[in-house]
Design an enzyme around this catalytic site. Structure first.
Site, PDB file in Angstrom:
ATOM      1  N   HIS A   1       0.897  -1.542  -0.032  1.00 24.48           N
ATOM      2  CA  HIS A   1      -0.043   0.087  -0.077  1.00 24.48           C
ATOM      3  C   HIS A   1       0.839   1.235   0.127  1.00 24.48           C
ATOM      4  CE1 HIS A   1      -3.069  -2.506   2.249  1.00 24.48           C
ATOM      5  NE2 HIS A   1      -3.660  -2.425   1.239  1.00 24.48           N
TER       6      HIS A   1
ATOM      7  N   LYS B   1     -16.828  -7.310   8.368  1.00 19.89           N
ATOM      8  CA  LYS B   1     -17.523  -7.171   9.628  1.00 19.89           C
ATOM      9  C   LYS B   1     -16.549  -7.902  10.769  1.00 19.89           C
ATOM     10  CE  LYS B   1     -21.238  -5.992   8.137  1.00 19.89           C
ATOM     11  NZ  LYS B   1     -21.444  -4.596   8.337  1.00 19.89           N
TER      12      LYS B   1
ATOM     13  N   ARG C   1      -2.247  -5.988  -8.577  1.00 21.25           N
ATOM     14  CA  ARG C   1      -0.816  -6.673  -8.567  1.00 21.25           C
ATOM     15  C   ARG C   1      -0.517  -7.996  -9.551  1.00 21.25           C
ATOM     16  NH1 ARG C   1      -3.150  -8.173  -2.447  1.00 21.25           N
ATOM     17  NH2 ARG C   1      -4.645  -8.186  -3.817  1.00 21.25           N
TER      18      ARG C   1
ATOM     19  N   SER D   1      -2.951  -7.922   2.812  1.00 17.48           N
ATOM     20  CA  SER D   1      -3.269  -7.717   4.414  1.00 17.48           C
ATOM     21  C   SER D   1      -3.741  -9.127   4.843  1.00 17.48           C
ATOM     22  CB  SER D   1      -4.253  -6.764   4.683  1.00 17.48           C
ATOM     23  OG  SER D   1      -3.846  -5.314   4.053  1.00 17.48           O
TER      24      SER D   1
END
Ligand code: PNS
Length: 165
Positions: free
Chosen positions: A24, A48, A97, A135
């Site tokens: 990022h 969530k 990517r 991530s």
């Protein structure tokens, strides 16, 4: 009608950033020299069960983008295009990517264009060293205590260590 070239261009870089990775950051560094203002926008309530609450994701992003004076960190909820319009943005920035990212990104970009044709999605490629980084994998590896060095900023590494033991 001729485009208004004199206007400064705000780009929104939206995402979950749970947590921010060096991939990022690489994209932010590339985009910060192209756009007049870059807003890194953390999506609230999109996932969530995030590992980091929004406030912590924002804190980490603010810490690692501090040196770029034209980069701002913000939070949005609801429709991205509503937020982008409200911020006066002309560009949505997304990173691609690998080919596998393309289909999902294409769908989102096309749908977003349908909602707001005046805002353009711009895709940028992170450095190849980060082409396999996500991530999700960072969190998974951190949980096994197996996160290789150099994939996330130091502050993220520290917080991951605290979070997952
Ligand atoms: O980093 P991510 O998780 O791939 O980010 C996806 C995100 C948050 C940018 C995307 O899901 C989004 O824009 N959500 C906001 C709701 C919205 O506008 N959805 C319509 C997309 S066409």
């Amino acid at each position: 009608m001729a485009p208004e070239n004199s206007k400064s261009v705000t780009a929104i870089y939206p995402g979950s950033f749970d947590p921010v990775t060096n991939g990022h950051l690489d994209l932010i560094a590339r985009a910060a020299v192209i756009f007049d203002r870059l807003v890194v926008a953390v999506a609230r309530n999109y996932d969530k069960s995030p590992l980091f609450p929004v406030q912590e994701r924002v804190e980490m992003l603010e810490a690692v983008t501090f040196d770029w004076k034209n980069v701002e960190v913000d939070v949005f909820e609801g429709l991205l295009m509503d937020y982008a319009r409200a911020r006066g943005a002309r560009v949505i920035l997304r990173g691609i990517r690998a080919v596998s990212d393309y289909e999902y990104e294409l769908q989102m970009a096309m749908m977003n264009r349908k909602i707001e044709p005046q805002i353009e999605t711009v895709f940028m490629l992170p450095g190849e060293a980060y082409s396999y980084l996500s991530s999700r994998l960072v969190k998974e590896l951190a949980q096994f205590g197996a996160l290789p060095k150099g994939l996330v900023p130091a502050i993220v590494e520290e917080r991951l260590r605290t979070k997952v033991g």
